[in-house]
Design an enzyme around this catalytic site. Structure first.
Site, short mmCIF file in Angstrom:
data_model
loop_
_atom_site.label_atom_id
_atom_site.label_comp_id
_atom_site.label_asym_id
_atom_site.label_seq_id
_atom_site.Cartn_x
_atom_site.Cartn_y
_atom_site.Cartn_z
N TYR A 24 75.79 34.85 43.41
CA TYR A 24 74.41 34.39 43.29
C TYR A 24 73.65 34.52 44.60
O TYR A 24 74.22 34.62 45.68
CB TYR A 24 74.35 32.95 42.79
N CYS A 25 72.34 34.54 44.46
CA CYS A 25 71.41 34.47 45.58
C CYS A 25 70.29 33.54 45.10
O CYS A 25 70.46 32.87 44.08
CB CYS A 25 70.91 35.84 46.00
N LYS A 26 69.19 33.48 45.79
CA LYS A 26 68.15 32.53 45.41
C LYS A 26 67.71 32.71 43.95
O LYS A 26 67.72 31.76 43.18
CB LYS A 26 66.94 32.65 46.33
#
Length: 121
Positions: free
Chosen positions: A91-93
């Site tokens: 995941y990222c933002k």
């Protein structure tokens, strides 16, 4: 402004992609039996559970970042976790570009997919 739906999206049986908010939701992490979180950001948090392994890829959402140098180590970590029966969330933002790039790198390396095949699923 609409809030994104909380979910972990399945890429393979052992790999999920998500945004940071969903990836840090304990109920979702437990529901999908996640054992490794790959956080592709410098500033997003990790889930609070101490039972989950954590790997940070310290990059910003910026085209000048060198994400390529993390492809092999992340793909290897995903494969190693799957070989132990574990599940990984990347995941990222927002769960769109950085995290998707890491998932595509894994699919190309270990599933032998072309870029187009890995990207379109």
């Amino acid at each position: 402004m609409l809030q994104p739906q909380l979910q972990l999206c399945k890429v393979t049986n052992a790999l999920f992609i998500s945004n940071a908010r969903s990836a840090c939701t304990d109920d979702l992490i437990q529901q999908e039996a996640v054992t490794l979180c790959i956080n592709v950001s410098k500033q997003q948090p990790f889930p609070e559970s101490s039972r989950i392994a954590a790997l940070r890829v310290p990059v910003y959402d910026d085209p000048s970042e060198d994400l390529y140098r993390y492809f092999d180590s992340c793909a290897d970590a995903i494969r190693d976790e799957a070989s132990k029966g574990g599940h990984t969330v990347v995941y990222c933002k927002n769960g769109r570009s950085r995290s998707a790039t890491i998932c595509v790198a894994y699919l190309m390396k270990y599933r032998k997919l072309s870029l187009a095949e890995a990207f379109t699923g």
